[in-house]
Design an enzyme around this catalytic site. Structure first.
Site, PDB file in Angstrom:
ATOM      1  N   THR A 162      -1.666   4.123  -8.863  1.00 56.65           N
ATOM      2  CA  THR A 162      -2.863   3.277  -8.915  1.00 56.65           C
ATOM      3  C   THR A 162      -3.947   3.976  -8.112  1.00 56.65           C
ATOM      4  O   THR A 162      -3.682   4.950  -7.399  1.00 56.65           O
ATOM      5  CB  THR A 162      -2.607   1.883  -8.302  1.00 56.65           C
ATOM      6  OG1 THR A 162      -2.397   2.024  -6.887  1.00 56.65           O
ATOM      7  CG2 THR A 162      -1.401   1.200  -8.924  1.00 56.65           C
ATOM      8  N   ALA A 167      -0.089   3.936  -3.876  1.00 57.10           N
ATOM      9  CA  ALA A 167      -1.163   3.023  -3.443  1.00 57.10           C
ATOM     10  C   ALA A 167      -2.090   3.821  -2.530  1.00 57.10           C
ATOM     11  O   ALA A 167      -1.626   4.473  -1.587  1.00 57.10           O
ATOM     12  CB  ALA A 167      -0.573   1.833  -2.693  1.00 57.10           C
ATOM     13  N   VAL A 223       2.046   6.776  -0.535  1.00 54.29           N
ATOM     14  CA  VAL A 223       0.664   6.551  -0.105  1.00 54.29           C
ATOM     15  C   VAL A 223      -0.226   7.686  -0.583  1.00 54.29           C
ATOM     16  O   VAL A 223       0.053   8.865  -0.331  1.00 54.29           O
ATOM     17  CB  VAL A 223       0.573   6.387   1.422  1.00 54.29           C
ATOM     18  CG1 VAL A 223      -0.871   6.163   1.843  1.00 54.29           C
ATOM     19  CG2 VAL A 223       1.442   5.217   1.877  1.00 54.29           C
ATOM     20  N   LYS A 224      -1.279   7.297  -1.287  1.00 53.97           N
ATOM     21  CA  LYS A 224      -2.245   8.272  -1.810  1.00 53.97           C
ATOM     22  C   LYS A 224      -3.324   8.495  -0.764  1.00 53.97           C
ATOM     23  O   LYS A 224      -3.976   7.545  -0.303  1.00 53.97           O
ATOM     24  CB  LYS A 224      -2.909   7.701  -3.059  1.00 53.97           C
ATOM     25  CG  LYS A 224      -2.540   8.395  -4.354  1.00 53.97           C
ATOM     26  CD  LYS A 224      -3.193   7.660  -5.504  1.00 53.97           C
ATOM     27  CE  LYS A 224      -3.423   8.571  -6.668  1.00 53.97           C
ATOM     28  NZ  LYS A 224      -4.035   7.865  -7.793  1.00 53.97           N
ATOM     29  N   ILE A 225      -3.530   9.761  -0.431  1.00 54.14           N
ATOM     30  CA  ILE A 225      -4.532  10.109   0.576  1.00 54.14           C
ATOM     31  C   ILE A 225      -5.455  11.168  -0.021  1.00 54.14           C
ATOM     32  O   ILE A 225      -4.976  12.142  -0.620  1.00 54.14           O
ATOM     33  CB  ILE A 225      -3.856  10.657   1.860  1.00 54.14           C
ATOM     34  CG1 ILE A 225      -2.966   9.567   2.492  1.00 54.14           C
ATOM     35  CG2 ILE A 225      -4.884  11.163   2.857  1.00 54.14           C
ATOM     36  CD1 ILE A 225      -2.247   9.994   3.769  1.00 54.14           C
TER      37      ILE A 225
END
Ligand code: G3P
Length: 220
Positions: free
Chosen positions: A27, A57, A83-85
């Site tokens: 997402t 996310a 976790v998208k960074i």
């Protein structure tokens, strides 16, 4: 090649799961906003829906400490949250911290193999080159995927997997398989397009008609 679905729409995810074509979900804030939902609620529901498959996310923060704090929050939403960074200097620094904390990271907004190298060195589990958006501005996005694939093959210590992101066409998916992308993340529309070929529809129609006509002739 694994298929992730690039969506926050649960109906699309359910359909892809039903087809056996959903190995994970990605997402981003735009996709969550499109569904008009709070990120935490949406990601928790998706994470539950897909079982143990990974769900990315994204953080909204852009400074190291705040990114790490948001990453810890998101990782606590469900065990399968990745976790998208964003791959900016503070982001890369946070990727390293998060990786050391055992939080799996998807390095996003990658537009060059150099950025992918930085993210891989920082321990990102996934690196996401945005192929379609590179094509949009006149570059060959797939070249970046190729370069990253070669780079990762050359160094055993770099263990990131490539997620071909911003995949808009069937061609992106097929070229991705040849360039060494481990995963493609697909909008639902692109997943549907993979099935389509006019000769299949024409062929099926004639097979069914021929057999039906024969049955009618025998019956009549
Ligand atoms: O999730 C990131 C990426 O896949 C976005 O795709 O089509 O908005 O460039 P797109």
């Amino acid at each position: 090649m694994k298929f992730f679905l690039d969506t926050a729409n649960t109906d699309e995810i359910k359909q892809a799961l039903d087809w056996g074509l959903c190995d994970g979900v990605t997402t981003n804030p735009t996709l969550i906003a499109r569904e008009g939902r709070n990120m935490e609620d949406a990601v928790k529901e998706i994470a539950d829906l897909v079982g143990d498959r990974p769900v990315s996310a994204e953080v909204l923060a852009v400074e190291h400490d705040a990114i790490v704090e948001e990453a810890q929050e998101r990782a606590a939403w469900a065990p399968n949250v990745v976790v998208k960074i964003p791959t900016i200097p503070e982001g890369v620094k946070a990727m390293r911290t998060c990786s050391e904390l055992g939080i799996p990271i998807n390095a996003t907004l990658i537009f060059s193999s150099a950025q992918a190298l930085l993210a891989a060195k920082a321990g990102a589990a996934y690196v996401s080159p945005f192929v379609g958006r590179q094509d949009d501005v006149g570059y060959d996005g797939m070249r970046t995927v190729e370069e990253i694939a070669v780079m990762l093959r050359n160094y055993d210590a770099l263990t990131s997997e490539i997620i071909l992101a911003s995949a808009r066409t069937v061609g992106h998916v097929i070229r991705g398989t040849q360039c060494g992308a481990h995963i493609v993340t697909l909008p639902f529309k692109t997943l549907e397009q993979l099935f389509k070929h006019p000769m299949t529809d024409i062929g099926l129609e004639s097979f069914l008609n021929d057999y039906r006509e024969m049955q009618e002739q025998l019956g009549g």
